[in-house]
Write a protein that holds these residues in place. Structure first.
Motif, mmCIF file in Angstrom:
data_model
loop_
_atom_site.group_PDB
_atom_site.id
_atom_site.type_symbol
_atom_site.label_atom_id
_atom_site.label_comp_id
_atom_site.label_asym_id
_atom_site.label_seq_id
_atom_site.Cartn_x
_atom_site.Cartn_y
_atom_site.Cartn_z
ATOM 1 N N GLY A 104 7.319 22.613 9.766
ATOM 2 C CA GLY A 104 7.501 21.667 8.675
ATOM 3 C C GLY A 104 6.676 20.419 8.917
ATOM 4 O O GLY A 104 6.170 20.191 10.030
ATOM 5 N N GLY A 105 6.527 19.611 7.872
ATOM 6 C CA GLY A 105 5.737 18.396 7.963
ATOM 7 C C GLY A 105 6.560 17.153 7.711
ATOM 8 O O GLY A 105 7.561 17.173 6.990
ATOM 9 N N SER A 106 6.166 16.046 8.341
ATOM 10 C CA SER A 106 6.830 14.751 8.197
ATOM 11 C C SER A 106 8.258 14.867 8.740
ATOM 12 O O SER A 106 8.440 15.120 9.929
ATOM 13 C CB SER A 106 6.788 14.297 6.742
ATOM 14 N N GLY B 22 10.138 17.304 8.244
ATOM 15 C CA GLY B 22 10.170 18.687 8.714
ATOM 16 C C GLY B 22 9.525 18.842 10.077
ATOM 17 O O GLY B 22 9.952 19.669 10.889
ATOM 18 N N GLY B 23 8.491 18.036 10.345
ATOM 19 C CA GLY B 23 7.886 18.047 11.677
ATOM 20 C C GLY B 23 8.824 17.475 12.706
ATOM 21 O O GLY B 23 8.907 17.969 13.847
ATOM 22 N N PHE B 24 9.532 16.411 12.340
ATOM 23 C CA PHE B 24 10.542 15.830 13.231
ATOM 24 C C PHE B 24 11.616 16.863 13.581
ATOM 25 O O PHE B 24 11.963 17.040 14.762
ATOM 26 C CB PHE B 24 11.170 14.606 12.556
ATOM 27 N N ILE B 25 12.144 17.571 12.576
ATOM 28 C CA ILE B 25 13.175 18.587 12.838
ATOM 29 C C ILE B 25 12.615 19.700 13.717
ATOM 30 O O ILE B 25 13.306 20.216 14.613
ATOM 31 C CB ILE B 25 13.724 19.153 11.515
ATOM 32 N N THR B 26 11.356 20.061 13.481
ATOM 33 C CA THR B 26 10.739 21.101 14.310
ATOM 34 C C THR B 26 10.704 20.674 15.777
ATOM 35 O O THR B 26 11.018 21.461 16.678
ATOM 36 C CB THR B 26 9.318 21.407 13.808
ATOM 37 N N ALA C 241 5.742 24.695 14.705
ATOM 38 C CA ALA C 241 4.577 23.896 14.320
ATOM 39 C C ALA C 241 5.089 22.603 13.707
ATOM 40 O O ALA C 241 5.683 22.611 12.634
ATOM 41 C CB ALA C 241 3.702 24.662 13.337
ATOM 42 N N ALA C 242 4.854 21.486 14.407
ATOM 43 C CA ALA C 242 5.314 20.169 13.964
ATOM 44 C C ALA C 242 4.125 19.421 13.376
ATOM 45 O O ALA C 242 3.192 19.051 14.092
ATOM 46 C CB ALA C 242 5.909 19.393 15.135
ATOM 47 N N LEU C 243 4.160 19.195 12.070
ATOM 48 C CA LEU C 243 3.043 18.605 11.353
ATOM 49 C C LEU C 243 3.379 17.177 10.957
ATOM 50 O O LEU C 243 4.461 16.904 10.437
ATOM 51 C CB LEU C 243 2.738 19.432 10.098
ATOM 52 N N ARG C 244 2.440 16.235 11.216
ATOM 53 C CA ARG C 244 2.577 14.809 10.863
ATOM 54 C C ARG C 244 4.004 14.300 11.097
ATOM 55 O O ARG C 244 4.612 13.675 10.245
ATOM 56 C CB ARG C 244 2.128 14.553 9.416
ATOM 57 N N ARG D 28 -4.217 28.106 9.438
ATOM 58 C CA ARG D 28 -4.716 29.196 10.293
ATOM 59 C C ARG D 28 -4.057 29.126 11.657
ATOM 60 O O ARG D 28 -3.635 30.126 12.226
ATOM 61 C CB ARG D 28 -6.240 29.106 10.423
ATOM 62 N N ARG D 29 -3.929 27.904 12.188
ATOM 63 C CA ARG D 29 -3.313 27.717 13.507
ATOM 64 C C ARG D 29 -1.816 28.061 13.475
ATOM 65 O O ARG D 29 -1.280 28.612 14.430
ATOM 66 C CB ARG D 29 -3.524 26.280 13.979
ATOM 67 N N ILE D 30 -1.155 27.696 12.365
ATOM 68 C CA ILE D 30 0.271 28.014 12.254
ATOM 69 C C ILE D 30 0.472 29.526 12.235
ATOM 70 O O ILE D 30 1.355 30.062 12.932
ATOM 71 C CB ILE D 30 0.868 27.368 10.987
ATOM 72 N N LEU D 31 -0.348 30.234 11.448
ATOM 73 C CA LEU D 31 -0.222 31.689 11.387
ATOM 74 C C LEU D 31 -0.538 32.325 12.733
ATOM 75 O O LEU D 31 0.159 33.251 13.180
ATOM 76 C CB LEU D 31 -1.153 32.246 10.305
ATOM 77 N N GLU D 32 -1.562 31.844 13.401
ATOM 78 C CA GLU D 32 -1.891 32.351 14.740
ATOM 79 C C GLU D 32 -0.722 32.136 15.703
ATOM 80 O O GLU D 32 -0.390 33.002 16.514
ATOM 81 C CB GLU D 32 -3.137 31.648 15.288
ATOM 82 N N LEU D 33 -0.113 30.968 15.619
ATOM 83 C CA LEU D 33 1.024 30.647 16.485
ATOM 84 C C LEU D 33 2.137 31.666 16.309
ATOM 85 O O LEU D 33 2.670 32.212 17.293
ATOM 86 C CB LEU D 33 1.531 29.241 16.164
ATOM 87 N N PHE D 34 2.523 31.937 15.065
ATOM 88 C CA PHE D 34 3.626 32.865 14.825
ATOM 89 C C PHE D 34 3.241 34.297 15.199
ATOM 90 O O PHE D 34 4.043 35.037 15.782
ATOM 91 C CB PHE D 34 4.068 32.792 13.360
#
Length: 791
Positions: free
Chosen positions: A655-657, A659-663, A678-681, A778-784
């Motif tokens: 998630g982002g913002s 959502g990134g914090f929760i991640t 994946a923790a975004l922004r 692309r990086r998120i999909l690679e990660l999973f």
């Protein structure tokens, strides 16, 4: 996965479609993250022309670099016509004020005063002054127009064509002389500068001309009110032209954090101005009443409001701290005068956002009487209640000049109330377990119009209801979101409608429940429409505390299912995403379709703190972000394991913002549940975020450090066990890049290995460049794929 610090510029990489069963999809990251124009073009910013014949909206069927203004005439609904720049300039603006019979409208355009005659359809300029005219309104005597200019009120007489300055408000102090004596050196420099620079000289003369003009239309100033170091706001004139109300604001924002821009076009590193941090805000406001007849200003005493010295409950957690029991600072809104100008009310809010008062103003004495107090030991918010992220407050007078209307969460949901200011009798006009949005009174002043979630928390419909309450007539029927713009004559509705798998389109419908809605636009491109976009299932599951949690669920075909799950966490906390309309997270929605094609099960949860479910849901994160909002994610995973055969060793989260914090909190504190994230922004330390948002939920760091320690991921970084991707824009002026830099250093010091960071030098909080979106996902999909499927 080992530590990698990757500088991501404009990388367009090939997409990896494979999963454990080598599944593929028609979609790819590169396809869904390209410029959104590939999806088609969709209408936005809808409004009506003044005569209820044309619907105007932003549109881009020609795929230009930006949207343009288009219109549809309701008598020719099949024709979409582009509005040229000259045509747009002569349109009557949406802002302005009608007289009582709506035969005339006054408005400001390009700083000048205009009037529009409805019958003759003519627009006429009334005033072109050396200074900008703002917010013109008709007074009770409709031959008089009041407007604001340079922090003062002026009256223009339509019959006589005369102009008069009514208030005398000036910056500085009475003893502050602008023409102070200059030293010989200063005078020489000033004169030299004026002779050399003609533009500077012209501007000086223009200022002098403006000042001389104001003085020429003013009577002898027997009284002048000086702002000193304060700012003026909310200037409002009474309909009988006897009073003006305004606020005086003193604000010290504290030390701002610079955000370095390393890729400025100059070739140099340039610091971007940004916000200060939570707790670094000193805000004071005063409420003033200007009495024109007495030619004086009353500063209204706010210190006697009921409960103004009450301490919040959280202070009990700090028994050894000495708390200030003086009156709290209060933020006033604009003063609302009744139509007959005999009464006035004002909305007041404590700066800690735990109290709200609606108070009557004694116009003769300049004193207050509280007639409605709302208190929330968490924080006051909700639709129509005036919190920063929910818009301005709903407040005004009914035509009888006895009742006011407002919104309150007193019942647990934001509803429309009326209150008799003479008897104190209060009535909830819209009771029930749903919310009301944007109410307004009909042209004949006999009905309400508003939007509501009465049918379902994930639907929005438009309603009509008698002014004093009664049967709510539902005027829209299409399942999803119906964003209605009512025509000025109230005969038609322009509806911006969307569904879960259908972006916004424009519809026209008569303002009747049983009328048929006619689609006016069809914007999906052929390539976008060719894919069978999923309609996610709306589900509910039980959380550990017994609460019922709403979510969106994406289920793959059994033949494709890989027993892995991905949890998406929407941003902002106060948003809603488990609904029936086209999501603002449209890229993520398309990504979830790709993941589902590849065999993943995806769940998107409206966790505690989300909007749309009432007060208790909204405040479920008070003093502990990363508490119930995180356990809702964990309980959602348990639901998937129990009901959809998900392998507990194959669960990811992103998630982002917010959502990134929760991640981050999930990866640091729930390592047994989440194997990759994946923790975004993302916010990593709430003490470094802004004041307006954070202080409401966690109070201030110096006053409630417990809340910040248990809510900030940086304090729990030692718990990282799974694979973590951190992605952040380097010119993010909302959640600063500094957040993840500090976290990176913490992870390095802890010796953590299974994490990587991707940085985006040209991106702010909301990404813009398709290359950045593509690289990130692309990086998120690679990660999973790597962490959950071993590919």
């Amino acid at each position: 996965m080992k530590i990698k610090l990757s500088l991501c510029l404009s990388l367009f990489a090939s997409i990896f479609y494979f999963n454990i069963h080598a599944q593929t999809s028609e979609l790819s990251v590169e396809k869904i993250m390209q410029d959104p124009e590939w999806m088609g073009n969709f209408p936005s910013s809808v409004y009506w022309g003044i005569h209820s014949k044309n619907i105007y909206f932003d549109y881009n069927p020609e795929n230009n670099p930006a949207d343009s203004l288009y219109r549809i005439n309701i008598n020719e609904p099949g024709k979409i016509i582009k509005v040229t720049a000259p045509q747009e300039h002569v349109l009557v603006p949406r802002s302005g004020d009608f007289n009582d019979d709506r035969s005339k409208k006054v408005f400001s355009q390009d700083g000048d005063l205009f009037i529009y005659e409805m019958r003759s359809k003519t627009k006429r300029e009334l005033l072109d002054l050396p200074f900008s005219i703002e917010d013109p309104v008709f007074l009770k005597n409709e031959d008089q127009i009041a407007f604001e200019a340079e922090d003062n009120v002026f009256f223009y007489n339509l019959k006589k064509g005369s102009l008069k300055q009514i208030t005398h408000i000036k910056s500085g102090t009475a003893s502050n002389k602008k023409d102070k004596n200059l030293s010989d050196k200063e005078e020489w420099i000033r004169q030299e500068n004026m002779e050399l620079l003609e533009v500077v000289n012209q501007r000086k003369k223009s200022k002098e001309s403006s000042r001389n003009y104001r003085e020429s239309v003013s009577e002898d100033e027997e009284f002048t009110f000086y702002l000193e170091k304060r700012q003026l706001a909310n200037l409002q004139v009474s309909p009988d032209a006897k009073y003006a109300g305004f606020s005086l604001i003193s604000r010290e924002r504290g030390k701002s954090t610079d955000v370095p821009n390393y890729v400025d076009e100059s070739g140099y590193t340039v610091n971007l101005p940004a916000r200060s941090k939570v707790g670094d805000m000193d805000y004071k406001a005063e409420l003033a009443l200007y009495n024109f007849e007495k030619d004086t200003v009353f500063i209204i005493d706010l210190s006697e409001l009921p409960g103004i010295t009450d301490l919040p409950d959280y202070t009990k957690d700090y028994p050894d701290k000495n708390w200030n029991t003086e009156a709290r600072e209060v933020i006033p809104s604009k003063i609302h005068f009744s139509d007959n100008a005999k009464k006035a009310v004002v909305n007041l809010r404590s700066t800690d956002n735990k109290d709200r008062w609606i108070a009557l103003i004694d116009l003769d004495k300049g004193s207050l009487k509280s007639i409605e107090r709302q208190r929330d030991e968490a924080w006051l918010a909700g639709p129509g209640i005036g919190y920063t992220y929910y818009g301005y407050e709903t407040l005004g007078w009914l035509p009888d000049n006895k009742h006011i209307y407002f919104q309150s969460e007193e019942s647990g949901y934001s509803h429309l109330y009326i209150l008799n200011v003479e008897t104190g009798e209060k009535k909830d006009l819209t009771p029930g377990e749903y919310e009301v949005f944007d109410p307004f009174i009909s042209k004949d002043k006999k009905h309400w119009y508003f939007t509501s979630s009465k049918v379902h928390p994930g639907e929005r419909h438009f309603y009509k209801m008698p002014l004093m309450g009664g049967t709510m007539e539902q005027l829209t029927s299409m399942e999803g979101n119906n964003e209605v713009k009512l025509s000025p004559d109230e005969k038609y509705m322009a509806i911006l409608y969307s569904y879960m798998n259908k972006p916004e389109e424009l519809y026209l419908k008569k303002t009747k429940a049983n009328a048929e809605a006619q689609q006016l636009t069809k914007g999906q491109s052929e390539v976008f429409a060719s894919y069978n976009w999923r309609e996610p299932e709306l589900i509910k599951f039980k959380a550990r505390d017994g609460s019922i949690v709403p979510a969106r669920l994406y289920l793959p075909d059994e033949t494709r299912k890989n027993d892995a799950a991905v949890v998406f966490v929407h941003g902002a906390g106060y948003l809603q995403n488990a609904h029936k309309w086209w999501s603002n997270y449209f890229r993520e929605y398309m990504f979830h379709n790709l993941l589902t094609d590849l065999g993943y099960t995806v769940i998107d949860i409206d966790y505690r703190g989300s909007a749309g479910y009432g007060r208790d849901w909204r405040t479920g994160i008070y003093r502990h972000m990363g508490g119930k909002d995180l356990t809702d994610q964990v309980d959602g995973v348990d639901y998937l394991i129990e009901n959809h055969d998900i392998n507990p060793e194959k669960v990811g989260i992103y998630g982002g913002s917010y959502g990134g914090f929760i991640t981050l909190m999930a990866m640091f504190t729930e390592a047994e549940t989440f194997k990759a994230g994946a923790a975004l922004r993302s916010v990593t330390d709430w003490a470094h975020y802004n004041h307006g948002y954070t202080s409401n939920i966690l109070n201030e760091p110096s006053k409630d450090p417990i809340s910040y320690r248990r809510s900030s991921p940086i304090y729990f970084a030692e718990g990282l066990e799974g694979d973590l991707l951190i992605a952040h824009g380097m010119v993010d002026t909302n959640v600063h890049f500094q957040d993840v830099v500090r976290l990176a250093q913490r992870l390095i010091e802890l010796g953590k290995e299974d994490w990587e960071m991707a940085v985006y030098p040209v991106e702010d909080h909301s990404f813009v460049e398709p290359s950045s979106w593509t690289d990130e996902y692309r990086r998120i999909l690679e990660l999973f794929n790597e962490s959950l499927l071993g590919q």
